[in-house]
Design an enzyme around this catalytic site. Structure first.
Site, PDB file in Angstrom:
ATOM      1  N   CYS A   2     -39.336 -30.053  37.775  1.00 12.00           N
ATOM      2  CA  CYS A   2     -40.263 -29.341  38.663  1.00 12.00           C
ATOM      3  C   CYS A   2     -41.544 -30.152  38.831  1.00 12.00           C
ATOM      4  CB  CYS A   2     -40.624 -27.956  38.167  1.00 12.00           C
ATOM      5  SG  CYS A   2     -39.275 -26.804  38.153  1.00 12.00           S
ATOM      6  N   ARG A  27     -39.251 -36.814  38.987  1.00 14.79           N
ATOM      7  CA  ARG A  27     -39.189 -35.881  37.859  1.00 14.79           C
ATOM      8  C   ARG A  27     -37.837 -35.172  37.791  1.00 14.79           C
ATOM      9  NH1 ARG A  27     -44.125 -34.589  35.811  1.00 14.79           N
ATOM     10  NH2 ARG A  27     -43.595 -32.433  35.339  1.00 14.79           N
ATOM     11  N   TRP A  75     -36.459 -27.702  39.809  1.00 18.65           N
ATOM     12  CA  TRP A  75     -35.286 -28.074  38.992  1.00 18.65           C
ATOM     13  C   TRP A  75     -34.775 -26.746  38.440  1.00 18.65           C
ATOM     14  CZ3 TRP A  75     -33.600 -28.043  33.838  1.00 18.65           C
ATOM     15  CH2 TRP A  75     -32.603 -28.977  33.507  1.00 18.65           C
ATOM     16  N   ASN A 101     -43.988 -24.309  37.370  1.00 18.18           N
ATOM     17  CA  ASN A 101     -43.200 -25.275  36.614  1.00 18.18           C
ATOM     18  C   ASN A 101     -43.073 -24.699  35.201  1.00 18.18           C
ATOM     19  OD1 ASN A 101     -42.219 -27.491  35.265  1.00 18.18           O
ATOM     20  ND2 ASN A 101     -44.024 -28.783  35.573  1.00 18.18           N
ATOM     21  N   GLY A 102     -41.851 -24.587  34.674  1.00 22.42           N
ATOM     22  CA  GLY A 102     -41.688 -24.050  33.315  1.00 22.42           C
ATOM     23  C   GLY A 102     -40.753 -22.843  33.321  1.00 22.42           C
ATOM     24  N   GLU A 482     -28.438 -46.682  22.745  1.00 27.40           N
ATOM     25  CA  GLU A 482     -29.200 -46.670  23.990  1.00 27.40           C
ATOM     26  C   GLU A 482     -28.350 -47.234  25.142  1.00 27.40           C
ATOM     27  OE1 GLU A 482     -31.584 -45.392  25.318  1.00 27.40           O
ATOM     28  OE2 GLU A 482     -32.297 -46.692  26.928  1.00 27.40           O
ATOM     29  N   LYS A 486     -27.295 -45.188  28.604  1.00 32.08           N
ATOM     30  CA  LYS A 486     -27.613 -45.696  29.937  1.00 32.08           C
ATOM     31  C   LYS A 486     -26.392 -45.606  30.852  1.00 32.08           C
ATOM     32  CE  LYS A 486     -31.815 -46.446  30.106  1.00 32.08           C
ATOM     33  NZ  LYS A 486     -31.850 -45.226  29.323  1.00 32.08           N
ATOM     34  N   GLU A 489     -25.606 -41.916  31.792  1.00 29.03           N
ATOM     35  CA  GLU A 489     -26.510 -41.182  32.671  1.00 29.03           C
ATOM     36  C   GLU A 489     -26.645 -41.817  34.048  1.00 29.03           C
ATOM     37  OE1 GLU A 489     -30.488 -41.008  31.114  1.00 29.03           O
ATOM     38  OE2 GLU A 489     -30.465 -43.098  30.509  1.00 29.03           O
ATOM     39  N   HIS A 505     -12.080 -45.371  11.283  1.00 26.26           N
ATOM     40  CA  HIS A 505     -11.992 -43.997  10.764  1.00 26.26           C
ATOM     41  C   HIS A 505     -11.659 -42.992  11.867  1.00 26.26           C
ATOM     42  CE1 HIS A 505     -13.331 -45.372   6.890  1.00 26.26           C
ATOM     43  NE2 HIS A 505     -14.335 -46.007   7.473  1.00 26.26           N
ATOM     44  N   LYS A 604     -37.066 -36.318  34.803  1.00 27.19           N
ATOM     45  CA  LYS A 604     -37.843 -37.345  34.116  1.00 27.19           C
ATOM     46  C   LYS A 604     -38.639 -36.746  32.964  1.00 27.19           C
ATOM     47  CE  LYS A 604     -39.520 -41.501  33.604  1.00 27.19           C
ATOM     48  NZ  LYS A 604     -38.626 -42.438  32.926  1.00 27.19           N
TER      49      LYS A 604
HETATM   50  C1  F6R Z   1     -32.904 -41.630  29.164  1.00 25.45           C
HETATM   51  C2  F6R Z   1     -34.181 -40.962  29.181  1.00 25.45           C
HETATM   52  C3  F6R Z   1     -34.337 -39.749  28.341  1.00 25.45           C
HETATM   53  C4  F6R Z   1     -35.743 -39.686  27.732  1.00 25.45           C
HETATM   54  C5  F6R Z   1     -35.934 -38.358  27.014  1.00 25.45           C
HETATM   55  C6  F6R Z   1     -37.301 -38.263  26.372  1.00 25.45           C
HETATM   56  O1  F6R Z   1     -32.915 -42.773  29.976  1.00 25.45           O
HETATM   57  O2  F6R Z   1     -35.088 -41.367  29.870  1.00 25.45           O
HETATM   58  O3  F6R Z   1     -33.364 -39.666  27.365  1.00 25.45           O
HETATM   59  O4  F6R Z   1     -35.898 -40.770  26.869  1.00 25.45           O
HETATM   60  O5  F6R Z   1     -35.776 -37.295  27.904  1.00 25.45           O
HETATM   61  O6  F6R Z   1     -38.316 -38.334  27.330  1.00 25.45           O
HETATM   62  P1  F6R Z   1     -39.790 -38.702  26.901  1.00 25.45           P
HETATM   63  O7  F6R Z   1     -39.787 -40.103  26.432  1.00 25.45           O
HETATM   64  O8  F6R Z   1     -40.613 -38.523  28.154  1.00 25.45           O
HETATM   65  O9  F6R Z   1     -40.181 -37.738  25.830  1.00 25.45           O
END
Ligand code: F6R
Length: 609
Positions: A2, A27, A75, A101-102, A482, A486, A489, A505, A604
């Site tokens: 949002c 976002r 969102w 937002n929330g 990580e 990537k 997502e 295992h 985001k």
């Molecule tokens: C993945 C990604 C998310 C953020 C997570 C935490 O690419 O961006 O997994 O790392 O949502 O977000 P922040 O760092 O803003 O707390």
């Protein structure tokens, strides 16, 4: 997650609001809308889908004379994405319009009360409750009404309202969700994040929890939760709007991948002193923080958590301090064994992630000293932690993090070296050596970026595969987690990350002829062990993409593709090995036609639990 924008001033509001909404797209959202104050009342236009769709509808409505309004990207939480559920939501007579937002946790109880009083609801959202509640309490003073509304709400929110009878006036408040007021000349804006206000100003104030703000073109009045007028510190954005634009790249993600050398350089530049040692004293973080610490708890979500895992390995091996790495959403409900003997390091790009902020508060409440590694200036985690160490990665717009993750790693290395100095587990000369290597790291990341075309070729070979595995040991195991995230997502490819030694295992049963396996072998302590694990994959027909950085002789039968990274100290390899994995996810995502910068269902800044 949002986005809110509001404008009041001399310009036509609709284009300013739309521009603001475009900057908030990153976002994550599924619908958008705006409300404009006009001489004939409030005009609200909403659309399921992208801001582009909303803009089409606004243009189709013809010129709407308005110098004040609010906009929103939604969102979905309560109610499916639809025109009807999009914000703004209006009072029954249309004289009040509100964006949110929330999540309002007690919305049902309030809805039942309002329905009994005759209020009719048109949407499935929790937000509409607040619009009706505001109209119930509103008698010409928006600040008073907002304070009354806030007293009735449970949950987290940022709210912005326009009313038909107060031209040029915006009223807003927040709790646990971001909200800033941009301060222009004869015009002001409100927004969830800085890029949305940069069309008019670089100066802003951060609305504090529970504060209510009245914004007009000429004035910004801030009131505390008791309605007492207060003064706020004005902050200035220290980066340029260009940083939040694509600059010729196809996607923000690839631009941000390419910006990693600068993000790391900027994050360490002023933090290595003239005598070559880490210097975080301007953040208040020195040897005394770690001298007697019992445990370090690293707390974060998603990629920030994976950066934390790499940090854990560095802290434990370099400084010999026990480190617990925790997913924030679990930490807060785990009755954590944390007290004043502990240091809690929270990591967050946005500084607004609801779970991370809540975990930070939990750690503080239990007496721990808290350090926040945060990218967004003046965000909640940055303001609430005892110490904040900013990552100077600049604005990160793609939903999937890349450069902020790399900057987080760099700051964690500095912290681990500071701790090693405090504990005497490394000599000053050893620390100086690592700091010199850290200074060289951005150039090595730059060299690693040259593998982009090679990874594009590999993406073409493997983009049709539905399952991919990532394996590593030691620091490499932290890094592959990580890499795997990537690919999931960005490219919507099922992938899993395993410690190399765990394959036998169970998961090895999934490796069949042609299964792609990305194998890291950068941790010198575990190199030979990992090579044996890779052999077992090859023996079962797996197609191995080997990423290594040592001066090792590579058996030609060991892998199908080899990426040889520049040499660097073992714990810094995570900063290099992540780059080819980012490229792989990016190019596979592009080839599969994915929405790279706004992957489905993701946001985001995750401001709900
Ligand atoms: C993945 C990604 C998310 C953020 C997570 C935490 O690419 O961006 O997994 O790392 O949502 O977000 P922040 O760092 O803003 O707390």
């Amino acid at each position: 997650m949002c986005g809110i924008v509001g404008y009041t001033g001399g310009k036509q509001a609709a284009p300013v609001l739309l521009k603001g909404l475009y900057t908030l797209e990153y976002r994550g959202y599924d619908s958008a809308g705006l409300s404009l104050q006009t001489a004939g009342g409030i005009v609200t236009i909403k659309a399921k889908g992208r801001v582009e769709e909303l803009e089409k509808r606004v243009n189709a409505a013809g010129r709407i004379e308005s110098n004040c309004g609010i906009g929103h990207t939604r969102w979905a939480t309560h109610g499916a994405p639809s025109d009807r559920n999009s914000h703004p939501h209006n009072s029954m007579d249309g004289s009040v319009s509100l964006v949110h937002n929330g999540i309002i946790e007690n919305y049902l109880e309030l809805k039942t009360e309002l329905q009994a009083e005759g209020y009719v609801f048109k949407s499935d959202t929790d937000t509409e409750v607040v619009a009706h509640l505001f109209s119930k309490y509103y008698h010409g003073d928006g600040v008073a009404a907002m304070l009354d509304v806030a007293r009735r709400l449970r949950g987290g929110y940022a709210l912005a309202v326009v009313t038909a009878d107060r031209p040029g006036e915006l009223i807003c408040t927040r709790r646990d969700n971001p909200l800033i007021v941009g301060l222009g000349e004869g015009e002001n804006m409100i927004a969830s994040d800085i890029p949305a206000i940069m069309a008019i100003t670089r100066d802003f104030i951060v609305v504090g929890d529970g504060e209510v703000v009245r914004v007009t073109p000429e004035s910004v009045e801030v009131y505390d939760k008791d309605g007492v007028r207060i003064e706020k510190e004005v902050q200035t954005v220290n980066w340029d709007i260009q940083g939040a634009m694509k600059g010729g790249y196809d996607h923000f993600m690839i631009k941000e991948i390419m910006e990693q050398p600068k993000a790391v350089r900027d994050s360490i530049a002023s933090r290595i002193s003239a005598d070559g040692l880490p210097d975080l004293m301007s953040e208040g973080v020195g040897a005394e923080l770690f001298a007697d610490v019992r445990n370090i708890h690293i707390i974060a979500c998603g990629s920030a958590y994976y950066a934390g895992l790499a940090g854990k390995v560095a802290f434990e091996r370099l400084a010999k301090i026990p480190v617990m790495a925790n997913v924030a959403s679990e930490f807060r409900y785990s009755d954590p064994i944390v007290d004043s003997h502990d240091v809690c390091v929270v990591i967050s790009q946005s500084g607004e992630t609801a779970d991370t902020v809540a975990a930070l508060r939990e750690a503080k409440a239990r007496g721990a000293t808290t350090v926040a590694i945060v990218n967004v200036l003046a965000s909640t985690a940055a303001r609430e932690a005892d110490h904040v160490i900013y990552t100077w990665a600049g604005p990160e717009i793609a939903v999937a993090t890349t450069k902020a993750y790399s900057a987080q790693l760099a700051v964690l290395y500095l912290l681990a070296l500071t701790a090693a100095g405090a504990r005497g587990t490394l000599t000053p000369d050893e620390i100086r050596y690592y700091c010199r290597e850290l200074r060289d790291l951005p150039d090595k990341i730059e060299k690693t970026l040259a593998f982009g075309p090679e990874l594009k070729r590999l993406a073409e070979l493997y983009c049709a595969c539905d399952d991919t595995y990532f394996i590593g040991r030691g620091i490499d195991y932290m890094a592959v987690q990580e890499g795997s995230l990537k690919l999931k997502e960005i490219a919507y490819v099922h992938s899993e990350a395993y410690a190399g030694g765990e394959l036998k295992h169970g998961p090895i049963s999934l490796i069949v002829d042609g299964t792609p396996v990305v194998a890291l072998a950068c941790d010198p302590e575990l190199y030979e062990k990992q090579i044996s694990n890779i052999k077992t994959v090859k023996a079962r027909g797996g197609r191995v993409i080997l990423i290594t950085n040592g001066e090792y002789a590579i058996d030609p039968d060991l892998c199908d593709h080899l990426i040889k990274l520049p040499p660097c100290p073992w714990f810094m390899t995570a900063s290099l090995s992540v780059v080819p994995m980012q490229f792989l996810a990016y190019y596979v995502g592009v080839l599969r036609g994915c929405d790279i910068d706004k992957p489905r269902n993701l946001a985001k800044s995750v401001t709900v639990e």
